[in-house]
Design a protein around this motif. Structure first.
Motif, short mmCIF file in Angstrom:
data_model
loop_
_atom_site.label_atom_id
_atom_site.label_comp_id
_atom_site.label_asym_id
_atom_site.label_seq_id
_atom_site.Cartn_x
_atom_site.Cartn_y
_atom_site.Cartn_z
N LEU A 1 0.82 -1.21 0.00
CA LEU A 1 0.00 0.00 0.00
C LEU A 1 0.86 1.26 0.00
CD1 LEU A 1 -3.13 0.49 0.15
CD2 LEU A 1 -2.76 1.04 2.57
N THR A 2 1.95 1.25 0.76
CA THR A 2 2.80 2.44 0.90
C THR A 2 3.95 2.46 -0.10
OG1 THR A 2 4.16 1.33 2.58
CG2 THR A 2 2.28 2.63 3.35
N GLY A 3 4.28 1.29 -0.69
CA GLY A 3 5.41 1.22 -1.60
C GLY A 3 6.74 1.25 -0.88
N LEU A 4 6.76 0.88 0.38
CA LEU A 4 7.99 0.89 1.18
C LEU A 4 8.29 -0.50 1.71
CD1 LEU A 4 7.23 4.09 3.29
CD2 LEU A 4 8.95 3.91 1.49
N ASP A 5 9.57 -0.78 1.91
CA ASP A 5 9.97 -2.01 2.58
C ASP A 5 9.94 -1.74 4.09
OD1 ASP A 5 10.50 -3.71 0.36
OD2 ASP A 5 12.29 -2.53 -0.02
N ILE A 6 9.30 -2.62 4.82
CA ILE A 6 9.05 -2.36 6.23
C ILE A 6 9.73 -3.42 7.10
CG2 ILE A 6 7.26 -2.10 7.98
CD1 ILE A 6 5.31 -1.43 5.69
N LEU B 1 27.75 0.51 -8.11
CA LEU B 1 28.51 1.28 -7.14
C LEU B 1 27.67 1.64 -5.92
CD1 LEU B 1 30.33 3.76 -9.58
CD2 LEU B 1 31.22 1.61 -8.63
N ALA B 2 26.45 2.13 -6.17
CA ALA B 2 25.62 2.63 -5.07
C ALA B 2 24.66 1.59 -4.51
CB ALA B 2 24.84 3.86 -5.53
N GLY B 3 24.49 0.47 -5.24
CA GLY B 3 23.52 -0.52 -4.79
C GLY B 3 22.13 -0.16 -5.26
N GLY B 4 21.21 -1.06 -5.08
CA GLY B 4 19.83 -0.82 -5.51
C GLY B 4 18.93 -1.97 -5.09
N TRP B 5 17.78 -2.00 -5.73
CA TRP B 5 16.78 -3.01 -5.40
C TRP B 5 16.28 -3.66 -6.67
CZ3 TRP B 5 15.55 -4.06 -0.29
CH2 TRP B 5 16.06 -3.16 0.64
N ARG C 1 11.12 -7.62 -3.28
CA ARG C 1 12.26 -6.71 -3.50
C ARG C 1 13.51 -7.30 -2.87
NH1 ARG C 1 11.42 -1.40 -4.73
NH2 ARG C 1 12.87 -0.62 -3.16
N VAL C 2 14.57 -7.43 -3.67
CA VAL C 2 15.83 -8.02 -3.22
C VAL C 2 16.91 -6.95 -3.29
CG1 VAL C 2 17.55 -9.81 -3.65
CG2 VAL C 2 15.12 -10.28 -4.08
N LYS C 3 17.73 -6.86 -2.25
CA LYS C 3 18.77 -5.83 -2.16
C LYS C 3 19.98 -6.22 -2.98
CE LYS C 3 20.39 -1.98 -0.43
NZ LYS C 3 21.41 -1.84 -1.46
N ASP C 4 20.46 -5.27 -3.82
CA ASP C 4 21.71 -5.43 -4.55
C ASP C 4 22.77 -4.59 -3.85
OD1 ASP C 4 20.60 -7.02 -6.58
OD2 ASP C 4 19.84 -5.24 -7.61
N GLU C 5 23.79 -5.24 -3.30
CA GLU C 5 24.83 -4.53 -2.57
C GLU C 5 25.77 -3.82 -3.55
OE1 GLU C 5 24.81 -4.16 0.58
OE2 GLU C 5 23.20 -5.61 1.02
N GLY C 6 26.05 -2.52 -3.29
CA GLY C 6 26.94 -1.75 -4.14
C GLY C 6 28.35 -1.74 -3.58
N SER D 1 25.16 7.92 -3.02
CA SER D 1 23.82 7.81 -3.57
C SER D 1 23.88 7.38 -5.03
CB SER D 1 23.08 9.15 -3.47
OG SER D 1 23.67 10.10 -4.34
N LEU D 2 22.74 6.97 -5.56
CA LEU D 2 22.66 6.54 -6.96
C LEU D 2 22.98 7.71 -7.89
CD1 LEU D 2 21.94 3.82 -8.32
CD2 LEU D 2 19.65 4.72 -8.70
#
Length: 562
Positions: free
Chosen positions: A359-364, A495-499, A506-511, A519-520
């Motif tokens: 609903l919020t579009g956030l990882d909680i 470099l910065a990582g992402g999702w 949603r899976v974390k990509d380590e930068g 930051s990205l």
């Protein structure tokens, strides 16, 4: 079968009958007949000839015409349908005959001075063909094919604008778990993964679905239905709640676990109208109508808020939230709840927190007050130990720094000295000594990191690149990035990582440089700068792109403001 006066009117009658049956324009059927007769005539007179047929819309009389166009000698390819200006001269005066005439730019030619010109068209009538059995069958197939295409186009045009709306239909049959639905002038498919739970239907049952997609395909328009799409529930509320239909209340977000539970965020643009109460209705009549259609799916109606923290607290209802902590880099959010509220906040099999996240579009992340207290204590002890070890401070003074909000050596070394002087018991000499110790430690760490990076083979081009610290260069070298060319080939997310979304999660990509809070946008800027320095990218193109994006953003902002 010759086209005689006996069956001329029959052509028009047949066209009208077919048009009524297929619910298409009679003109399309007549055009199909003209095309089929033209093809039959070509089989008689020659496939290379340009034969055209015109059926009079009132009498049904079919006129067969041979068409030849004046072209340049170099472009002459088809001698049966084209000729040069010299070859056309003998025919130029023939336009005086009733059975032949010239046209120029689509208009009949009356002035013949100057001779034929490029693009002029000579049309002369030819005798009607006598359709044999094979030719008649071929003409029939052409007509049927064109009628089917027209019918498909009509269906697509009719239903393409229905995408995103609710449609009612009758269950026609079931194929491998998929439901074929009769929607009046066509058929649609409700795939088994778009059904709620273990819904089952029998032929003749009425069904209400959401039109998820309409595609134009060779076999005809394919209409895909859904009963699990979140927008299906939104459209149902629009039907049941007049305020939503009128735009007084807006549905801002929807999250569903089809057949089990759902959350919907609503906002009212009229202060006198409660959005939640309007959606619930008198004694729950409105929401119950939606629940009944969704096979008893429980619905939480939540007031929407522009403030993400407030909206998240509402989204986690019925659980109570003690504190919300944002992580700006992730985007991730931590929610602290009382110990006894943990199971309620998470929900059965994680359902409540999962729906709130959608609903919020956030990882909680859900933490109890005890867990959050332990974590904060651990961070406090870790930072205290860092200052004790690196700055040679006693425990009390190190704890004092941490309590004042200092988290690392860089903050101590380069903070404005007035902030250190604001701490009780710290005078100017003490502040200077603290900063000197911190800078010495950082310089030693930088020197060691740079020596290690050079030992790994890092070249000066990367060491001298502005924006990279020695620790960053060391981290890059350990991953095999040792030159400016290597750095320029990196993607910003590397470099910065992402999702990344994998199977809906949603899976974390380590930068590589993520531990250094890059930051990205910063990563993208550094990579593009390196490419410009290497001559891979023209800086003027980057400026043009930036100007274009700026103009587009301004336009979007103005549009959003409206």
């Amino acid at each position: 079968m010759a086209i005689t006066s006996a069956n001329q009117l029959e052509l028009l009658q047949t066209a009208e009958a077919v048009a009524r049956e297929k619910m298409i324009e009679p003109e399309l059927v007549i055009e199909a007949m003209e095309d089929s007769l033209a093809r039959a005539a070509k089989s008689r007179y020659g496939a290379e000839m340009d034969i055209r047929v015109a059926i009079d819309r009132k009498t049904g009389n079919a006129t067969f015409t041979r068409v030849r166009t004046v072209v340049d000698e170099e472009e002459l390819e088809n001698y049966q349908a084209q000729f040069t200006a010299d070859q056309a001269k003998p025919y130029f005066e023939l336009s005086k005959n009733a059975s032949s005439y010239w046209t120029r730019d689509g208009a009949r030619l009356d002035d013949f001075a100057g001779g034929p010109q490029l693009g002029d068209v000579f049309e002369e009538q030819v005798p009607p063909v006598d359709l044999g059995r094979i030719a008649a069958q071929s003409a029939k197939q052409v007509i049927l094919q064109r009628v089917r295409e027209a019918e498909r186009d009509r269906q697509y045009e009719e239903f393409k604008d229905r995408a995103g709306t609710i449609i009612n239909g009758l269950v026609k049959r079931e194929e491998y778990g998929n439901i074929i639905v009769d929607i009046g002038r066509g058929e649609a498919i409700l795939r088994r993964n778009e059904k709620i739970g273990r819904e089952s239907y029998r032929p003749g049952d009425r069904i209400r679905c959401y039109v998820k997609d309409v595609r134009r395909e060779t076999r005809g328009p394919q209409i895909f239905l859904s009963r699990t799409d979140p927008q299906f529930m939104a459209e149902l509320f629009k039907m049941e709640v007049p305020e939503i239909y009128d735009g007084i209340i807006e549905i801002k977000a929807v999250a569903r676990d089809p057949g089990s539970r759902a959350k919907i965020g609503v906002i009212s643009y009229d202060n006198s109208i409660d959005p939640v109460g309007a959606c619930v209705g008198m004694r729950g009549s409105r929401v119950q109508a939606v629940v009944g259609e969704l096979q008893g799916e429980k619905i939480d109606i939540i007031p929407w808020s522009e403030d993400q923290a407030t909206f998240l607290v509402n989204a986690l209802q019925p659980a109570e939230v003690s504190k919300v902590v944002f992580d700006e880099d992730a985007p991730r959010i931590e929610v602290v709840v009382p110990d006894e509220q943990l199971s309620l906040a998470i929900g059965r099999r994680g359902q409540n927190v999962r729906l709130a996240s959608q609903l919020t579009g956030l990882d909680i992340d859900i933490l109890t007050e005890e867990e959050e207290s332990k974590r904060r204590q651990a961070e406090f002890n870790e930072r205290t130990q860092l200052f004790m070890d690196k700055l040679d401070l006693d425990e009390f003074f190190a704890q004092l720094l941490v309590a004042e909000g200092f988290t690392n050596l860089q903050e101590v070394a380069y903070v404005d000295q007035d902030e250190l002087l604001s701490i009780d018991g710290v005078d100017e000499a003490t502040a200077e000594e603290l900063q000197a110790r911190a800078r010495d430690v950082l310089e030693a760490a930088n020197k060691a990191a740079l020596e290690n990076a050079r030992a790994l083979g890092v070249e000066d081009s990367l060491v001298e690149f502005e924006g990279l610290t020695p620790q960053m260069i060391e981290a890059l070298a350990k991953d095999g990035i040792k030159t400016l060319e290597d750095f320029a080939t990196c993607a910003d997310w590397e470099l910065a990582g992402g999702w990344t979304t994998v199977d809906g999660q949603r899976v974390k990509d380590e930068g590589l440089l993520e531990p250094f809070d890059i930051s990205l946008e910063d990563a993208q800027t550094m990579v593009m700068t390196a490419r410009v320095m290497l001559g891979w990218v023209d800086p003027t193109e980057l400026e043009a792109d930036a100007d274009g994006e700026g103009e587009g953003d301004e336009g979007e902002t103005e549009e959003a403001g409206v």
